[in-house]
Design an enzyme around this catalytic site. Structure first.
Site, short mmCIF file in Angstrom:
data_model
loop_
_atom_site.label_atom_id
_atom_site.label_comp_id
_atom_site.label_asym_id
_atom_site.label_seq_id
_atom_site.Cartn_x
_atom_site.Cartn_y
_atom_site.Cartn_z
CE LYS A 113 -36.75 -32.95 -1.80
NZ LYS A 113 -37.07 -34.11 -2.64
CD GLU A 188 -31.03 -39.68 11.55
OE1 GLU A 188 -31.52 -40.46 10.74
OE2 GLU A 188 -31.50 -39.46 12.68
CB CYS A 222 -27.60 -44.81 6.61
SG CYS A 222 -28.83 -45.11 7.86
CD GLU A 319 -23.27 -44.12 2.19
OE1 GLU A 319 -23.43 -43.03 1.61
OE2 GLU A 319 -23.92 -44.46 3.19
#
Ligand code: NAD
Length: 425
Positions: A113, A188, A222, A319
């Site tokens: 997905k 992750e 990331c 972040e």
């Protein structure tokens, strides 16, 4: 399917990716806004991921012989079964290949997905897989929203594991959704990665790396080093050089070969990133470069540098996931370490120093899954990839991928020499 057949098909997929690399790169730019100069490399790296795991497929089942006096112990690995792979919108092509290649090499079937914001190249990849000869049903693509399609996938009783790349809070949701069916998970997640520059470093190379690691891929990355920790003796000069370079970064259309930073992915993300310009001011940081949107059309922002920041500020803890760097100064190595580790995340860390003893000492105590010394993030496929703390669970890469996508199985062969307890005899 025999491992050698899997190997052949995976190599075929890699070759077909190479053939369609230009188309994939264009779609990826169109879908994400990330600049063509980086996306063309992403397609080739995707092919490399398939080649690497194709070559490993044959040895995936290899276990260990663990001898004991009366048993010959054999440990093998068998494919886990159908796995769900849920990927984010940033560098979607490369990240999908990074999960799907080892799953297939291990012998699992896959339901993928992709993110709702950038689904185009996942479709091309699926077409390639079928053209390469993968039997129907082995690789399945399901488009949909996270709360619907992603949720159903992570709750589904036939899915043995979820490999997920995305935000930490989504990872936590997936864990809850998968709890009833005892899902194995590999996450992750996010990062607020430090790049620590000591005064003895090669400052020209450090400057290139600092800029590359936060402004390439629009900062939507990331592993980006979004917190610059800089020794106070060199801070002023280094920051001045940074500002000069940042102001000449070319922001523009992602398909323009000269473009270095493209538009952000979507309105919501643009609103999030630009909201930090105000937050930075309110918290008392200085906007040394950028700090505003660019033009009235599209989601373009100027590459931004915040200085005079402290590690408690939101710009140092959250972040932002855009081309935005927060610089914080430190005096001593101890202080640098404390600042570097003072975050909920622990994905990557970057250390710049020419003092080897310091590098050893510092990296040993730095809380991160992946650390580079005097280098930007350079991925080497056999090494483990993943984060600690809120940045992830588990590792990808080399044999670590097979530990996740396979089940370890022990078989003990008795040599007939040991005494079996005789109950009721
Ligand atoms: P996200 O968590 O919002 O979405 C990721 C995927 O999860 C999407 O496909 C989404 O549809 C799906 N999803 C959302 N809710 C779900 C649910 N309840 N159940 C199942 N699936 C669900 O992340 P994003 O905004 O697409 O990507 C950006 C994030 O990804 C950043 O935090 C970034 O750091 C992280 N990231 C991490 C790595 C890494 O290797 N650590 C790599 C790339 C991106």
């Amino acid at each position: 399917m025999l491992a050698l057949e899997r190997k052949k098909i995976l190599h075929h997929i890699a070759d077909l990716i190479d053939e369609r690399a230009e188309e994939i790169a264009l779609c990826e730019c169109w879908d994400t806004g990330q600049a063509l100069r980086f996306m063309s490399k992403a397609a080739l790296r995707g092919a490399e991921n398939f080649r690497f795991f194709a070559d490993k497929a044959a040895s995936a089942r290899d276990g260990q012989q663990l001898q004991s006096p009366t048993l010959m112990n054999v440990t093998t690995r068998v494919p886990l079964g159908p796995v769900g792979i849920i990927t984010p919108w940033n560098t979607p092509f490369m990240l999908s290949t990074w999960k799907i290649a080892p799953a297939l090499a291990a012998g699992c079937t896959v339901v993928h997905k992709p993110a709702e914001l950038s689904p185009l190249t996942a479709r091309i990849l699926c077409e390639i897989a079928h053209e390469a000869g993968l039997p129907p049903g082995v690789w399945n693509l399901v488009n949909g929203y996270g709360e619907e399609a992603g949720k159903r996938l992570s709750e589904h009783p036939d899915i043995k594991a979820i490999a997920f790349v995305g935000e930490s809070k989504t990872g936590s949701m997936i864990m809850k959704q998968g709890a009833d069916t005892l899902k194995r998970v590999h996450f992750e997640l996010g990062g607020k990665n430090p790049v620590v520059v000591f005064d003895d470093a090669d400052l020209d190379r450090a400057l290139d790396a600092v800029i590359f690691m936060i402004y390439s891929l629009n900062g939507e990355r990331c592993t980006s080093s979004s917190r610059l920790l800089i020794q106070d003796s060199i801070a002023e000069e280094f920051q001045a050089r940074l500002v000069e370079r940042i102001n000449s970064i070319k922001v523009g259309h992602p398909l323009d070969p000269k473009t270095e930073v493209g538009p952000l992915i979507a309105q919501e993300h643009f609103d999030k990133v630009t909201s930090y310009f105000e937050i930075a001011k309110q918290d008392g940081a200085t906007i040394a470069a950028g700090g505003e949107a660019l033009g009235d059309e599209g989601y373009f922002v100027r590459p931004t540098l915040f200085t005079n920041a402290t590690n408690q500020m939101r710009i140092a803890q959250e972040e932002i996931f855009g081309p935005v760097l927060t610089a914080i100064t430190f005096k001593t190595e101890e202080e640098a370490l404390e600042l570097a580790n003072d975050t909920q995340y622990g994905l990557t860390g970057f250390v710049w120093t020419n003092d080897l003893t310091r590098a050893l000492r510092f990296t040993n105590q730095l809380e991160a899954g992946m650390i580079w010394v005097n280098s930007e993030n350079v991925r080497h496929l056999p090494t483990p990839f993943g984060g600690v703390k809120a940045s992830g669970i588990g590792r990808d890469g080399g044999d670590w991928s097979f530990d996740f996508y396979m089940e370890q199985k022990h078989i003990g062969f008795a040599t007939g020499q040991h005494k079996i307890p005789r109950l009721g005899a």
